[in-house]
Design a protein around this motif. Sequence first.
Motif, PDB file in Angstrom:
ATOM      1  N   ARG A 160      31.760  -0.782  49.307  1.00  0.00           N
ATOM      2  CA  ARG A 160      30.676  -1.296  48.468  1.00  0.00           C
ATOM      3  C   ARG A 160      31.147  -1.464  47.035  1.00  0.00           C
ATOM      4  O   ARG A 160      32.103  -0.814  46.605  1.00  0.00           O
ATOM      5  N   THR A 161      30.459  -2.306  46.312  1.00  0.00           N
ATOM      6  CA  THR A 161      30.773  -2.535  44.909  1.00  0.00           C
ATOM      7  C   THR A 161      29.469  -2.650  44.129  1.00  0.00           C
ATOM      8  O   THR A 161      28.381  -2.714  44.707  1.00  0.00           O
ATOM      9  N   LEU A 162      29.565  -2.685  42.808  1.00  0.00           N
ATOM     10  CA  LEU A 162      28.363  -2.735  41.977  1.00  0.00           C
ATOM     11  C   LEU A 162      27.573  -4.012  42.206  1.00  0.00           C
ATOM     12  O   LEU A 162      28.131  -5.108  42.258  1.00  0.00           O
ATOM     13  N   SER A 163      26.267  -3.850  42.312  1.00  0.00           N
ATOM     14  CA  SER A 163      25.375  -5.005  42.391  1.00  0.00           C
ATOM     15  C   SER A 163      25.057  -5.497  40.986  1.00  0.00           C
ATOM     16  O   SER A 163      25.415  -4.874  39.988  1.00  0.00           O
ATOM     17  N   ARG A 164      24.348  -6.614  40.901  1.00  0.00           N
ATOM     18  CA  ARG A 164      23.936  -7.122  39.599  1.00  0.00           C
ATOM     19  C   ARG A 164      23.028  -6.108  38.900  1.00  0.00           C
ATOM     20  O   ARG A 164      23.141  -5.885  37.692  1.00  0.00           O
ATOM     21  N   GLU A 165      22.173  -5.475  39.684  1.00  0.00           N
ATOM     22  CA  GLU A 165      21.279  -4.461  39.111  1.00  0.00           C
ATOM     23  C   GLU A 165      22.073  -3.254  38.639  1.00  0.00           C
ATOM     24  O   GLU A 165      21.781  -2.677  37.590  1.00  0.00           O
ATOM     25  N   GLY A 166      23.096  -2.864  39.416  1.00  0.00           N
ATOM     26  CA  GLY A 166      23.925  -1.737  39.005  1.00  0.00           C
ATOM     27  C   GLY A 166      24.676  -2.020  37.721  1.00  0.00           C
ATOM     28  O   GLY A 166      24.809  -1.142  36.857  1.00  0.00           O
ATOM     29  N   LEU A 167      25.183  -3.255  37.565  1.00  0.00           N
ATOM     30  CA  LEU A 167      25.863  -3.641  36.332  1.00  0.00           C
ATOM     31  C   LEU A 167      24.917  -3.611  35.142  1.00  0.00           C
ATOM     32  O   LEU A 167      25.263  -3.139  34.063  1.00  0.00           O
ATOM     33  N   ASP A 168      23.701  -4.129  35.345  1.00  0.00           N
ATOM     34  CA  ASP A 168      22.724  -4.148  34.260  1.00  0.00           C
ATOM     35  C   ASP A 168      22.333  -2.730  33.837  1.00  0.00           C
ATOM     36  O   ASP A 168      22.175  -2.448  32.637  1.00  0.00           O
ATOM     37  N   MET A 169      22.178  -1.835  34.819  1.00  0.00           N
ATOM     38  CA  MET A 169      21.814  -0.455  34.503  1.00  0.00           C
ATOM     39  C   MET A 169      22.924   0.226  33.719  1.00  0.00           C
ATOM     40  O   MET A 169      22.658   0.964  32.758  1.00  0.00           O
ATOM     41  N   ALA A 170      24.176  -0.011  34.103  1.00  0.00           N
ATOM     42  CA  ALA A 170      25.295   0.585  33.380  1.00  0.00           C
ATOM     43  C   ALA A 170      25.373   0.034  31.958  1.00  0.00           C
ATOM     44  O   ALA A 170      25.600   0.785  30.996  1.00  0.00           O
ATOM     45  N   ALA A 171      25.197  -1.285  31.821  1.00  0.00           N
ATOM     46  CA  ALA A 171      25.270  -1.901  30.498  1.00  0.00           C
ATOM     47  C   ALA A 171      24.182  -1.356  29.570  1.00  0.00           C
ATOM     48  O   ALA A 171      24.440  -1.063  28.393  1.00  0.00           O
ATOM     49  N   GLU A 172      22.999  -1.191  30.096  1.00  0.00           N
ATOM     50  CA  GLU A 172      21.899  -0.663  29.282  1.00  0.00           C
ATOM     51  C   GLU A 172      22.164   0.785  28.881  1.00  0.00           C
ATOM     52  O   GLU A 172      21.918   1.183  27.736  1.00  0.00           O
ATOM     53  N   ARG A 173      22.695   1.570  29.813  1.00  0.00           N
ATOM     54  CA  ARG A 173      22.982   2.977  29.526  1.00  0.00           C
ATOM     55  C   ARG A 173      24.081   3.103  28.481  1.00  0.00           C
ATOM     56  O   ARG A 173      23.984   3.918  27.555  1.00  0.00           O
ATOM     57  N   TRP A 174      25.130   2.312  28.589  1.00  0.00           N
ATOM     58  CA  TRP A 174      26.228   2.375  27.613  1.00  0.00           C
ATOM     59  C   TRP A 174      25.786   1.871  26.245  1.00  0.00           C
ATOM     60  O   TRP A 174      26.186   2.418  25.220  1.00  0.00           O
TER      61      TRP A 174
END
Length: 261
Positions: A160-174
């Motif tokens: 598995r790899t990061l989804s679009r939602e997972g990328l957005d969540m990481a970007a917001e957290r960082w």
Amino acid sequence: MIALPTRAGKPDSTLAKAIDLAREVVLEVAEPGELGEHLGVHAEGERLVTHHFACVRAGYPGWYWSVTITRAKRGKELTVNEVVLLPGDEAIVAPPWVPYKERIQPGDLSPGDLLPVEDEDARLVPTYLVGDDPLDTPLDGDAKAQVRRVAEDLGLGRVRTLSREGLDMAAERWHDGTGGPEAPLAKSAPDHCFSCGFLVRLNGSLSTRFGVCANGNANDDGRVVTLDHGCGAHSEVKLARKQQPLPMPEHVLDTLTDDEV
């Protein structure tokens, strides 16, 4: 002072007078020294009332005993429905339950601890998708095994790899974290990470907004930072003349000999 619940309507007079009965019921589950004064009676419904008593049990400030009693229509026999110990508005109670996965914070894992993710975690998607639209129907055990075999055969390395939602969540957290533009360190920095020679850009869609600091002398060394983050260890920072250290004085040659002393 305990704020007790209120009910509309006038309590049944027979039930309202049964204070002694309500007190005896409480003493069946509590010690005499744990029962305080009668706080009042409230109507719960037709021929249904609740008596409240103060609780003086050690460790339970702000709690109260609640006894609910009733009787049949034109009946003289009183029936006890329940007796419970309830918290008042100022009572000390346990905080709301938070699931383990929501309580855990970065840095809580110790060596040997495991934190598995759910199969349907929205932050992840299969690296190789089986079927026409596998996301509409959850994959069973055989399909998941096939995904793993295909991923290994293709050399993808990850099921598995990061989804679009997972990328957005990481970007917001960082962005909102200590490596973002609103951090106190960034607000007082002389320049942004975008122009720093120690910045290592990320790949993919995150490369336009984030990088990793590679300055071993910086607070953010090895951490993800936004391009508009910054710190005093920027590669191009220069000290003003007044901030530079004073030059060392010339060495003094001691010409005295032992005889002269």
